[in-house]
Design a protein around this motif. Structure first.
Motif, short mmCIF file in Angstrom:
data_model
loop_
_atom_site.label_atom_id
_atom_site.label_comp_id
_atom_site.label_asym_id
_atom_site.label_seq_id
_atom_site.Cartn_x
_atom_site.Cartn_y
_atom_site.Cartn_z
N HIS A 189 6.95 0.76 -2.75
CA HIS A 189 6.54 1.95 -1.99
C HIS A 189 7.31 1.94 -0.68
O HIS A 189 7.99 0.98 -0.34
CB HIS A 189 5.03 2.01 -1.78
CG HIS A 189 4.43 0.88 -0.97
ND1 HIS A 189 4.51 -0.45 -1.35
CD2 HIS A 189 3.74 0.89 0.20
CE1 HIS A 189 3.89 -1.18 -0.46
NE2 HIS A 189 3.41 -0.42 0.50
N ASP A 241 1.64 -3.38 -2.74
CA ASP A 241 0.33 -3.35 -2.08
C ASP A 241 -0.73 -2.61 -2.90
O ASP A 241 -1.79 -2.27 -2.37
CB ASP A 241 0.44 -2.70 -0.69
CG ASP A 241 1.25 -3.55 0.28
OD1 ASP A 241 1.61 -4.69 -0.07
OD2 ASP A 241 1.54 -3.06 1.38
N ASP A 245 7.00 -2.26 5.88
CA ASP A 245 7.12 -3.70 5.69
C ASP A 245 7.67 -4.05 4.30
O ASP A 245 7.74 -5.22 3.93
CB ASP A 245 5.78 -4.41 5.91
CG ASP A 245 4.67 -3.85 5.07
OD1 ASP A 245 4.60 -2.63 4.89
OD2 ASP A 245 3.85 -4.65 4.55
N HIS A 246 8.09 -3.03 3.55
CA HIS A 246 8.68 -3.24 2.22
C HIS A 246 10.12 -2.76 2.15
O HIS A 246 10.83 -3.08 1.20
CB HIS A 246 7.82 -2.56 1.15
CG HIS A 246 6.45 -3.13 1.06
ND1 HIS A 246 6.03 -3.97 0.05
CD2 HIS A 246 5.39 -3.04 1.92
CE1 HIS A 246 4.80 -4.37 0.28
NE2 HIS A 246 4.38 -3.82 1.42
N HIS A 301 1.44 -9.78 -0.13
CA HIS A 301 0.82 -10.32 1.09
C HIS A 301 -0.33 -11.30 0.81
O HIS A 301 -1.25 -11.41 1.62
CB HIS A 301 0.26 -9.18 1.95
CG HIS A 301 1.24 -8.11 2.31
ND1 HIS A 301 2.36 -8.37 3.06
CD2 HIS A 301 1.26 -6.78 2.05
CE1 HIS A 301 3.03 -7.23 3.24
NE2 HIS A 301 2.39 -6.26 2.62
ZN LIG Z 1 2.75 -4.15 2.67
#
Ligand SMILES: [Zn+2]
Length: 323
Positions: free
Chosen positions: A115, A215, A119-120, A262
């Motif tokens: 996605h 996520d 942070d990806h 995570h």
């Molecule tokens: Zn994330």
């Protein structure tokens, strides 16, 4: 096929972001709570596909994001994000993690992103030579804003990419998923639609043995979606539905190992350590399955003793951990 976790730093998140989704943890609390932080790792994955070459699933964060006052200047993100939200040691940058495995960024032949959250896709621009696969719904929503404020896809992270490959899930049903996409034509890397966390969140099933969820699930305990739920920036109904489909997949493939981005728990750490050489040993797989049996019943209901709880830092500081 070998699959390597790449540790790309860590991020500080409110406990409630991960675990407050069933407890009325509001967005206001999410933004205002500075007393219940936990550190969670950020992982991308490298797959050594025999013909498609080294392929990345997600890319983590970049050093520019860590120095985010400049990176996000002029955007609403500058105000939304905490200055110390990210931590990226020099040996955990994407180029450093690739070098550990003998690769340079230009060796990567394709990138799959679960996605668009930042942070990806932080260092995605390192792979502007490669095709970038992502759910068609995620691609279509790239201009949208989360909460009407924060861009789903932050332009500096993705501006150099030219070869977008939006994924349509027109392939056969798998487990609870009514469609799939066979990304490299040999059935070994299947994209599965797991929307909810974001409009087109996508999971990646490797050899029917590993499911990389991004996520769609933060940790293995999020499988028990009626007992452990993240707060949602996206569509909560879709999120719950996607987790139920993952439960179904797991019942169909009992050896399935779920790798999230995570997972800060012992379970995630053991799997990451176990995959250091790209393959999970029988001992690590059986450890994982016995952990799962101690954590869930047959229907993926959580053992109440394993409900996540916040443990404050011993020194009274703001960053504790989740037990
Ligand atoms: Zn994330």
């Amino acid at each position: 096929m070998k699959i390597y976790p790449l540790r790309i730093g860590r991020t500080k998140v409110p406990f409630g972001q991960f675990y407050g989704g069933l407890h009325g943890f509001s967005l206001r609390e999410f933004a205002a709570d500075k007393d219940h932080f936990i550190w969670v790792p950020i992982h991308a994955y490298l797959i050594e596909h025999p013909t498609a070459g080294p392929v990345l699933v997600d890319t983590g964060i970049s050093p520019e994001q860590v120095a985010h006052v400049d990176y996000y200047r002029g955007s609403i993100m500058e105000h939304v994000m905490d200055v110390d939200e990210y931590d990226l040691p020099a040996d955990q940058t994407m180029p450093a993690q690739l070098a550990r495995l003998g690769y340079r960024p230009q060796d990567i032949r394709a990138v799959i992103i679960t996605h668009f959250h930042e942070d990806h896709v932080g260092p995605l621009n390192l792979f502007a030579h490669a095709p970038v696969y992502l759910g068609a719904a995620e691609y279509a929503a790239r201009e949208e804003k989360v909460f009407g404020l924060v861009p789903l896809a932050y332009p500096p992270s993705i501006a150099a990419i030219t070869d977008w490959r939006p994924i349509e899930f027109t392939g056969p049903a798998v487990g609870g998923f009514t469609g799939s996409a066979d990304l490299f034509g040999d059935g070994s890397v299947l994209a599965l639609p797991t929307p909810g966390h974001s409009p087109g969140s996508t999971s990646v099933l490797v050899d029917h043995r590993f499911l990389l969820t991004g996520d769609a699930m933060y940790t293995i305990r999020h499988l028990a979606v009626d007992q452990v739920r993240a707060i949602q920036t996206g569509d909560e109904g879709q999120y719950v539905d996607s987790v139920r489909r993952i439960q179904w997949l797991r019942r169909q493939f009992p050896e399935l190992v779920i790798l999230t981005a995570h997972d800060h728990t012992d379970y995630g750490a053991r799997l990451v350590a176990g995959l250091a050489d790209g393959e999970l040993s029988d001992a690590d797989l059986s450890w994982a399955k016995s952990y799962e049996r101690a954590t869930f019943d047959e229907l993926a209901n959580l053992n109440p003793a394993r409900l996540p709880r916040y443990v404050p830092a011993g020194d009274g500081g703001g960053v504790g951990h989740a037990a």
